[in-house]
Design a protein around this motif. Structure first.
Motif, mmCIF file in Angstrom:
data_model
loop_
_atom_site.group_PDB
_atom_site.id
_atom_site.type_symbol
_atom_site.label_atom_id
_atom_site.label_comp_id
_atom_site.label_asym_id
_atom_site.label_seq_id
_atom_site.Cartn_x
_atom_site.Cartn_y
_atom_site.Cartn_z
ATOM 1 N N ARG A 162 0.950 -1.375 -0.075
ATOM 2 C CA ARG A 162 -0.081 0.104 -0.044
ATOM 3 C C ARG A 162 0.721 1.232 0.066
ATOM 4 N NH1 ARG A 162 -5.045 -1.260 4.084
ATOM 5 N NH2 ARG A 162 -5.364 -3.105 3.123
ATOM 6 N N TYR A 163 2.137 1.266 0.052
ATOM 7 C CA TYR A 163 3.062 2.214 0.126
ATOM 8 C C TYR A 163 3.459 2.530 -1.271
ATOM 9 C CZ TYR A 163 3.530 1.601 5.273
ATOM 10 O OH TYR A 163 3.259 1.584 6.533
ATOM 11 N N TRP A 164 3.308 3.942 -1.521
ATOM 12 C CA TRP A 164 3.785 4.650 -2.901
ATOM 13 C C TRP A 164 5.277 4.311 -2.953
ATOM 14 C CZ3 TRP A 164 0.696 5.992 -6.654
ATOM 15 C CH2 TRP A 164 -0.511 6.397 -6.098
ATOM 16 N N GLY A 165 6.148 4.514 -1.773
ATOM 17 C CA GLY A 165 7.584 4.154 -1.905
ATOM 18 C C GLY A 165 7.914 2.840 -2.265
ATOM 19 N N PHE A 166 7.128 1.777 -1.844
ATOM 20 C CA PHE A 166 7.554 0.535 -2.370
ATOM 21 C C PHE A 166 7.350 0.459 -3.555
ATOM 22 C CE2 PHE A 166 5.791 -3.705 -3.644
ATOM 23 C CZ PHE A 166 6.787 -4.583 -3.030
ATOM 24 N N ALA B 154 7.127 10.847 -0.831
ATOM 25 C CA ALA B 154 7.485 11.814 -0.024
ATOM 26 C C ALA B 154 6.450 12.929 0.308
ATOM 27 C CB ALA B 154 8.849 12.451 -0.813
ATOM 28 N N LEU B 155 5.721 13.163 -0.713
ATOM 29 C CA LEU B 155 4.608 14.029 -0.451
ATOM 30 C C LEU B 155 3.363 13.511 0.660
ATOM 31 C CD1 LEU B 155 3.875 15.819 -3.928
ATOM 32 C CD2 LEU B 155 5.040 16.675 -1.738
ATOM 33 N N MET B 156 3.227 12.179 0.536
ATOM 34 C CA MET B 156 2.301 11.604 1.543
ATOM 35 C C MET B 156 3.110 11.174 2.836
ATOM 36 S SD MET B 156 -0.388 11.239 -0.267
ATOM 37 C CE MET B 156 -1.319 9.747 0.314
#
Length: 147
Positions: free
Chosen positions: A7-11, A96-98
């Motif tokens: 669920r993480y954008w970073g992943f 980063a924005l989240m």
């Protein structure tokens, strides 16, 4: 219950950056798996084609149309790698924005930047080597065929 890593954008930024790096390395290695004649044969064919085209042009004859080349699958990696790199940069910015874990965004952006820069440097080196080889062939075409 902990939230899922998916669920993480970073992943997804890390996954895209890793895919970009993988595609860059695959496009470098893949041509070596194709069957090809020896280097001397290839250089001789290039020199012969240059000489034939020059004579045909000199004599005013029409030159033969080149045969359409088939594009191997690995050639599309050169297009897909920067696309995945840019996607990873966008996903890193979203992460980063989240305000997600900064490591995911940093790793994804780092891999994306490395993939894009490495592909650029690789193709620059290939073009320089090809230009030097072509210059050498043209300078020595008379010596090759004993003109």
């Amino acid at each position: 219950m902990e939230p899922s890593l998916l669920r993480y954008w970073g992943f997804w930024a890390m996954a895209s950056g890793g895919m970009a790096l993988l595609l860059v390395f695959a496009q470098i290695v893949a041509p070596s798996f194709e069957p090809a004649p020896s280097i001397g044969t290839q250089i001789g064919e290039i020199a012969g084609d240059i000489r034939r085209a020059a004579w045909q042009s000199f004599l005013g004859r029409p030159t033969a149309e080149p045969e359409p080349a088939t594009t191997p699958l690995w050639a599309y990696f050169a297009i897909a790698a920067p696309i995945f790199g840019v996607l990873a940069l966008i996903l890193s910015a979203i992460s980063a924005l989240m305000r997600e874990n900064w490591r995911f965004a940093a790793y994804g952006a780092g891999m994306a930047v490395c993939a894009i820069i490495f592909q650029f440097v690789w193709w620059l080196a290939v073009f320089i080597a090809a230009a030097l080889l072509l210059i050498t062939i043209v300078e020595n075409v008379g010596d090759i065929f004993g003109a």
